[in-house]
Design a protein around this motif. Structure first.
Motif, PDB file in Angstrom:
ATOM      1  N   ILE A 258      27.900 -74.416 -48.759  1.00  0.00           N
ATOM      2  CA  ILE A 258      28.501 -73.241 -48.115  1.00  0.00           C
ATOM      3  C   ILE A 258      29.680 -73.716 -47.278  1.00  0.00           C
ATOM      4  O   ILE A 258      29.591 -74.714 -46.557  1.00  0.00           O
ATOM      5  CB  ILE A 258      27.476 -72.525 -47.218  1.00  0.00           C
TER       6      ILE A 258
ATOM      7  N   ASP B  62      31.700 -70.062 -43.236  1.00  0.00           N
ATOM      8  CA  ASP B  62      30.735 -69.045 -43.637  1.00  0.00           C
ATOM      9  C   ASP B  62      29.309 -69.374 -43.207  1.00  0.00           C
ATOM     10  O   ASP B  62      28.376 -68.652 -43.548  1.00  0.00           O
ATOM     11  CB  ASP B  62      30.764 -68.861 -45.161  1.00  0.00           C
TER      12      ASP B  62
ATOM     13  N   LYS C 138      28.276 -66.614 -37.804  1.00  0.00           N
ATOM     14  CA  LYS C 138      29.273 -65.817 -37.093  1.00  0.00           C
ATOM     15  C   LYS C 138      29.071 -65.991 -35.586  1.00  0.00           C
ATOM     16  O   LYS C 138      27.963 -66.195 -35.106  1.00  0.00           O
ATOM     17  CB  LYS C 138      29.138 -64.339 -37.452  1.00  0.00           C
TER      18      LYS C 138
ATOM     19  N   TYR D  74      20.151 -65.960 -41.147  1.00  0.00           N
ATOM     20  CA  TYR D  74      20.702 -65.122 -42.225  1.00  0.00           C
ATOM     21  C   TYR D  74      19.590 -64.619 -43.136  1.00  0.00           C
ATOM     22  O   TYR D  74      18.662 -65.348 -43.488  1.00  0.00           O
ATOM     23  CB  TYR D  74      21.710 -65.927 -43.034  1.00  0.00           C
TER      24      TYR D  74
ATOM     25  N   ASP E 228      30.420 -58.646 -45.715  1.00  0.00           N
ATOM     26  CA  ASP E 228      29.162 -59.288 -45.335  1.00  0.00           C
ATOM     27  C   ASP E 228      27.954 -58.393 -45.579  1.00  0.00           C
ATOM     28  O   ASP E 228      26.815 -58.756 -45.291  1.00  0.00           O
ATOM     29  CB  ASP E 228      29.194 -59.708 -43.865  1.00  0.00           C
TER      30      ASP E 228
END
Length: 770
Positions: free
Chosen positions: A214, A218, A221, A329, A433
């Motif tokens: 990744i 990314d 955040k 996530y 997103d």
């Protein structure tokens, strides 16, 4: 877990002040001032001059300036100080009071106006006096001066600066050499502890592209550190993705890190599990990474120290690492399926949406239905009343600027449209997103519900996607709060249905349907009730019964008290004149032996307060006392009335000795707490070689007291005598089995019974020897 990269805060910069103002260190509760450094500057300091201990002089210092610097946390706020300098036969004196913000005081012999409260004979202070004279340069016979620093009860002035009877806590001989500076460090390690700074450690997925790496940007955040809490570093990262850490062995996890950097000229080492300090990076930094998934609830700690070579400089520093700002996530749902969750601060830029942190809007829990209830979203919790939120819709005249709001996050698929329908209707599109961060205005919803439909709803279309119903009937809409007060939960002591439960979290009020008997099975939720805590602005208008001790009554009505009024009433329940009725009678108390906790705010830290309950008829109950550490105190109660917190004075302290104390208030003096001031306690012990047992009495205030010794079951006094307080405290012998009662003063008996007696002890039965 020690992994790879890390960095952080703590800059121990000393804030200094210049002539002629005194400035001192922040209040920490210390009583004895601690001097960290002192000295003398012959000339005005040059730019970038650094004093020993890392202190910085001000840019307006003159020549011939002496200074005294206090250690960090070494000077309590409001401490009065007197600096005395003896140069030959001349004596100079300067007064100061610690302001809790600064830690250095400086004074120049060339400043003759407002600097000094005491000056030598023959030297005149005033605006017309020259500041250019070289006072010490003209005194060639002065090679040193004596510096003394005193703590004084009150601030000294030019008319009052007598140190007779005072002992300086700091005395030093300071060398004076023409053209040279003298700077000394006193033995205080805190000023020598080098600064440590911290920044987020770089995140990088060490997998190859073929392995699914990744991109760095990314991985999460809003990655940052929050260092506002002293000694704690909170790591913030939203939607943190699982990736591979670069150490060996290379490990998959939800990695976040901090890079700690030393002050210039030092290297950092971290303390390992064996308590040994170990070096880390070649650049002198210490870099830490943690798999946040393992620390979300527990947190971690890091201990660091600064070194020059192999020598540790200053104190070691320990940080608590808080991971509560990290969210992991979750993969987006498949097309047509939505997921709902409470919006967290970490999930919006800078922790705010429309200028407010989501957490400030209330406490919410979102539950998604399953099976037959799929598509039903239940929200519970409490919504705070928000006033004047003009950023919510950008219209200062809109009615949505005041009320209750729900912060919510909806996740779907990029490019997918949803239509939200509450009081109004709006269509939105998911970004790249796959999430939407929203705030819903709750006060205009029909039936406490709104819907979210997958797809754009058009009037002409009969085909739309799944419809989700968000039910907020379980959310308590809190009334507009009075600052500094709140009501918290204390369940009914007997566990019965007939209780009132007031909770700061759920803020639910449960009330029996049949209030007359307290046994009804029905319950009325807070939607029909108002729990109100109002601050009383004008104390002198509070009704206080004339049976209350005058000292207590005056204190309650005086400026040194804080009064709040607690009520629970039904919505729209008022008489013809519009007067609102308290639901529960303050004399009968709350049903079911319930207690609530009332927080009284606006108090002064470290002061002792006595708490009283003032009922509607003006009668006053004493609830005990407490020395507050902050600005509030909590008191348990089963009544809804006025509660007064009164600053302790000698008059109040004496007056409450005549008042009974309500039990279980949670304050000192009530049941389970310490002994009430002035309460009389009788005890006894076997007395070897004597007849009977020795009885001792504590809690007496009167110089002469009355003692009654009766036989068990005999209401008439067997013996009544008056003795000095000291005799009662030292002990007197009484036969085992006797019943002893002690009055706090001299008592007159009429027909065998005390007439208008002062406070007495409970009857005490002297046990048999054993």
């Amino acid at each position: 877990m020690k992994q790879k990269l890390l960095s952080v805060l703590l800059v121990l910069a000393m804030a200094l002040t210049m002539l002629p103002t005194a400035a001192f260190a922040e209040e920490t509760g210390k009583t004895d001032p601690v001097v960290a450094g002192y000295g003398f500057l012959w000339e005005s300091p040059k730019e970038n001059t650094t004093l020993t201990g890392g202190f910085k002089p001000g840019n307006d210092w003159m020549g011939e300036t002496m200074y005294v610097a206090f250690a960090e946390n070494g000077l309590t706020k409001d401490t009065n100080l007197w600096f005395e300098v003896t140069a030959g036969s001349d004596v100079w004196g300067c007064a100061a009071t610690a302001d809790g913000t600064h830690n250095m005081f400086a004074f120049s012999f060339l400043n003759r106006t407002t600097q000094w409260e005491q000056v030598p004979n023959g030297i005149t202070v005033g605006e017309s006096q020259s500041h250019a004279e070289k006072y010490l340069a003209d005194k060639s016979n002065v090679s040193s001066v004596t510096l003394k620093v005193y703590v004084t009860e009150s601030a000294f002035t030019s008319e009052s600066h007598d140190v007779s009877g005072l002992t300086p806590f700091f005395t030093k001989s300071v060398t004076i050499t023409s053209g040279k500076d003298t700077m000394e460090v006193e033995g205080n390690t805190s000023v020598d502890t080098p600064a440590i700074t911290a920044t987020t450690a770089t995140l990088h997925d060490t997998r190859t592209e073929e392995e699914g790496a990744i991109a760095d940007a990314d991985l999460c955040k809003n990655y940052k550190l929050d260092t506002t809490a002293t000694g704690t570093i909170k790591i913030m990262a939203a939607d943190l993705r699982e990736h591979q850490n670069g150490d060996t062995p290379e490990t998959m996890g939800y990695w976040v890190g901090i890079s700690f950097a030393p002050a210039d000229g030092y290297t950092l080492k971290y303390k390992d599990k064996d308590g040994e300090f170990q070096a880390d990076a070649e650049d002198g930094k210490v870099n830490y990474y943690w798999n946040a998934k393992n620390y979300l609830s527990t947190g971690a700690t890091v201990t660091l120290a600064s070194f020059q070579g192999e020598k540790q400089v200053g104190e070691e520093v320990t940080y608590k690492i808080d991971f509560s700002g990290v969210t992991l996530y979750e993969a987006p749902p498949t097309a047509g399926t939505l997921t709902f969750s409470t919006l967290l601060d970490a999930e919006v830029a800078d922790g705010k949406i429309f200028g407010k942190a989501p957490s400030s809007l209330g406490k919410f829990e979102v539950t998604e239905g399953t099976g037959a209830d799929a598509g039903k979203i239940t929200v519970t919790g409490t919504a705070n009343y928000i006033s004047g939120w003009t950023e919510f819709n950008g219209d200062t005249t809109a009615k949505e600027n005041d009320g209750h709001y729900l912060p919510i996050q909806i996740k779907g698929v990029e490019g997918q449209k949803i239509t939200i329908k509450g009081a109004n209707e709006k269509t939105l599109t998911f970004g790249e997103d796959g999430s939407l961060e929203l705030v819903m205005f709750l006060d205009k919803l029909t039936g406490s519900k709104f819907t979210v439909t997958v797809g754009e709803v058009e009037a002409s279309s009969k085909e739309v996607g799944d419809v989700y119903t968000i039910d907020l009937s379980g959310v308590t809409l809190l009334p507009k709060a009075v600052e500094g007060t709140n009501v918290e939960s204390k369940p009914g002591q007997d566990g019965s249905v007939g209780t009132v439960e007031v909770s700061k979290g759920a803020n639910k009020v449960v009330i029996p349907e049949d209030l007359s008997t307290g046994t009804g099975a029905g319950k009325v939720e807070l939607g029909q009730m108002i729990v109100k805590v109002d601050a009383v602005a004008d104390n002198k208008n509070v009704t206080v019964s004339n049976t209350t001790p005058a000292e207590v009554s005056n204190a309650i009505k005086g400026t040194g008290s804080k009064i709040v009024e607690v009520t629970i009433r039904e919505v729209n329940d008022a008489d013809a004149e519009g007067t609102e009725k308290n639901l529960f009678n303050d004399e009968a108390g709350l049903p079911g032996n319930t207690q609530i906790t009332v927080t009284i705010g606006g108090l002064t830290a470290s002061k002792t307060y006595h708490v009283f309950c003032i009922k509607d008829d003006g009668s006053v109950s004493y609830y005990g006392y407490k020395t507050v550490s902050g600005n509030t105190l909590d008191v348990n109660t089963s009544h809804l009335c006025h509660f007064a917190a009164v600053e302790e004075t000698e008059a109040v302290k004496e007056a409450v000795k005549t008042m009974a104390v309500e039990p279980n208030t949670g304050l000192e003096g009530s049941a389970g707490g310490t002994v009430t001031p002035g309460s009389i306690v009788v005890n006894s012990a076997a007395d070897s070689g004597a007849i009977g047992r020795k009885v001792t009495v504590t809690g007496l205030t009167a110089e002469n007291v009355t003692v009654q010794i009766a036989k068990p079951g005999n209401t008439a006094p067997a013996v009544v005598f008056n003795i000095p307080k000291a005799t009662a405290e030292n002990g007197f012998n009484v036969n085992a089995g006797s019943v002893v009662t002690v009055w706090n003063g001299v008592v007159t008996f009429v027909d065998g019974a005390p007439s208008n007696p002062p406070a007495a002890s409970a009857p005490y039965t002297v046990p048999a020897n054993g």
